[in-house]
Scaffold this motif. Structure first.
Motif, short mmCIF file in Angstrom:
data_model
loop_
_atom_site.label_atom_id
_atom_site.label_comp_id
_atom_site.label_asym_id
_atom_site.label_seq_id
_atom_site.Cartn_x
_atom_site.Cartn_y
_atom_site.Cartn_z
N SER A 1 -1.51 2.98 -13.06
CA SER A 1 -0.40 3.24 -12.16
C SER A 1 -0.38 2.23 -11.01
O SER A 1 0.69 1.72 -10.64
CB SER A 1 -0.50 4.67 -11.61
N LEU A 2 -1.54 1.95 -10.44
CA LEU A 2 -1.63 0.98 -9.35
C LEU A 2 -1.20 -0.41 -9.82
O LEU A 2 -0.52 -1.15 -9.09
CB LEU A 2 -3.05 0.93 -8.79
N PRO B 1 0.81 -1.23 0.00
CA PRO B 1 0.00 0.00 0.00
C PRO B 1 0.83 1.27 0.00
O PRO B 1 0.40 2.29 -0.54
CB PRO B 1 -0.83 -0.12 1.29
N THR C 1 3.48 1.82 -1.65
CA THR C 1 3.94 2.09 -3.02
C THR C 1 2.85 2.73 -3.87
O THR C 1 3.14 3.26 -4.95
CB THR C 1 4.42 0.80 -3.71
N TRP C 2 1.60 2.65 -3.42
CA TRP C 2 0.50 3.25 -4.17
C TRP C 2 0.40 4.76 -3.96
O TRP C 2 -0.30 5.45 -4.69
CB TRP C 2 -0.82 2.60 -3.77
N ARG D 1 2.67 -0.50 -10.21
CA ARG D 1 3.36 -0.55 -8.92
C ARG D 1 3.16 -1.90 -8.23
O ARG D 1 4.08 -2.41 -7.58
CB ARG D 1 2.86 0.60 -8.04
N THR D 2 1.98 -2.47 -8.38
CA THR D 2 1.73 -3.79 -7.78
C THR D 2 2.57 -4.86 -8.46
O THR D 2 3.17 -5.72 -7.79
CB THR D 2 0.24 -4.15 -7.90
N ARG E 1 1.10 8.51 -4.23
CA ARG E 1 1.75 9.32 -5.26
C ARG E 1 2.69 10.35 -4.64
O ARG E 1 3.64 10.77 -5.27
CB ARG E 1 0.69 10.03 -6.12
#
Length: 407
Positions: free
Chosen positions: A316-317, A151, A153-154, A320-321, A156
């Motif tokens: 984007s999510l 979470p 890393t999500w 990153r995931t 911004r």
């Protein structure tokens, strides 16, 4: 006379960070997880390798100055890839960027391995029953740590995490103090004699030492952010002196405590019955959690820009995931902290901290290519750095493959 009688507009001071703040940021960049493996690095090469630690510190300080001289050529240069572009065009920017992002990716992998190793030491019998299978040991804690970090890393905006991660300098001090306390007051002592010199461990030792000083990727950014860029050499000097004192202290403490039995992380040697050992381990565990997202963020941003999806939040999510999942996979496949760190140091850190600054400086500064002491010094650094990079990379890859086959 008329101009003198009119009120003069005040001269606006240049915005930027102060010398003290930049020193703190530089120390934070140099004070990382390398301090855990510095005793192991010394044990691979022997006591005389303390001299090599000081020489590498001087060498990396000098190449940091070369980066500053490259920046002085063009005021628009603000980052390490900018220096690569100034020297070798788009190819130079691409190569340096690739090495930077790969180093960040493997550093994120190291964070997961570090968490898995130390949490497993704290809770050796923990396991989780999922889909009819028991998942335990280091694998369990690598997965759980990744779930906790995902979470973060999500986000911004990482300004809050950046502020929290600045505690890395304090964490290093606490870690050294805890290890010293275990040796002095917890019955371990400082009685191990070790060995004076070991040739076959020298490439690994140098690789791990270089990893400790791999802050060159952020040095140009720190320099460009200063109010007075001319003070940056002083900042570098302070950062390298203080970080070398901390690394040298930890190396001597760990090697004199555990000698040839040292593991890749000194915290894994500490007896868990003592409070000081637990403080050291918990201090070690905090930093990766706070820094993981900051390490991964530049890679994620670069991928988003490449896919033109930076403003697309769902994409984007996903990016990153997937990035986090990829670091987990690598950490599970090659969970060998010391060997991976040696590879980063030999292949990536020596390139970014020693080879690239010299090559860029020679290309940008024509005067440096005239025969003289400076040219001889730089060529000598390049030859030595290339040799160590090749030997260190070969040995680290060999160790990784041997460990994979053994497991």
């Amino acid at each position: 006379m008329e101009s003198k009688s009119q009120p003069q507009e005040p001269i606006q001071p240049r915005k930027g960070t102060t010398v003290i703040r930049t020193c703190f940021n530089g120390l934070n960049a140099l004070s990382g997880i390398g301090i855990l493996s510095i005793p192991y690095a010394l044990s691979k090469g022997g006591w005389i390798c303390l001299i090599i630690l000081f020489l590498i510190a001087i060498l990396c300080f000098y190449t940091g100055l070369l980066l500053k001289r490259c920046m002085d050529v063009d005021p628009l240069v603000k980052t390490y890839p900018d220096i690569g572009h100034l020297a070798f065009g788009s190819t130079g920017r691409a190569i340096i960027s690739t090495f930077m992002y790969l180093e960040l990716f493997l550093l994120a992998v190291e964070f997961l391995i570090l968490e898995g190793d130390n949490l497993h030491k704290l809770f050796p019998n923990a396991y989780l029953h999922i889909f009819g299978k028991n998942i335990g040991g280091k694998h369990l804690f690598v997965l759980l740590t990744a779930l906790v970090m995902l979470p973060t890393t999500w986000l911004r905006s990482l300004s809050l995490l950046a502020y929290v991660s600045a505690g890395g300098v304090l964490a290093s001090i606490v870690l050294i103090g805890s290890v010293f306390w275990v040796g002095a007051f917890e019955g371990v002592g400082f009685n191990e004699k070790g060995v004076l010199w070991r040739w076959n461990g020298l490439p690994t030792t140098i690789s791990l030492y270089t990893f400790c000083y791999c802050g060159h990727a952020v040095f140009p950014t720190l320099c460009s952010s200063m109010k007075d860029r001319s003070q940056f050499p002083k900042v570098l000097l302070v950062c390298f002196i203080l970080s070398t004192i901390s690394y040298g202290t930890m190396a001597v403490l760990g090697y004199s405590m555990y000698g040839e039995t040292l593991l890749s992380q000194v915290t894994l040697n500490l007896p868990m019955r003592s409070i000081s050992s637990k403080i050291a381990v918990y201090t070690t565990l905090i930093n990766p959690v706070t820094k993981y997202a900051i390490i991964v963020s530049p890679i994620a941003t670069a991928l988003e820009d490449a896919l033109s999806s930076r403003s697309n939040i769902p994409i984007s999510l996903i990016i990153r995931t997937v990035l986090v999942i990829s670091t987990v996979i690598v950490a599970l496949v090659i969970p060998f902290f010391g060997s991976v760190m040696a590879f980063i140091g030999a292949f990536l850190s020596i390139s970014a901290s020693i080879l690239f600054p010299c090559l860029c400086y020679l290309k940008i500064n024509k005067a440096s290519r005239k025969f003289g002491i400076e040219l001889i010094l730089i060529v000598g650094i390049l030859v030595l750095g290339f040799f160590v990079a090749v030997a260190g990379t070969y040995m680290s890859v060999r160790d990784i493959l041997n460990n994979v086959h053994a497991n």
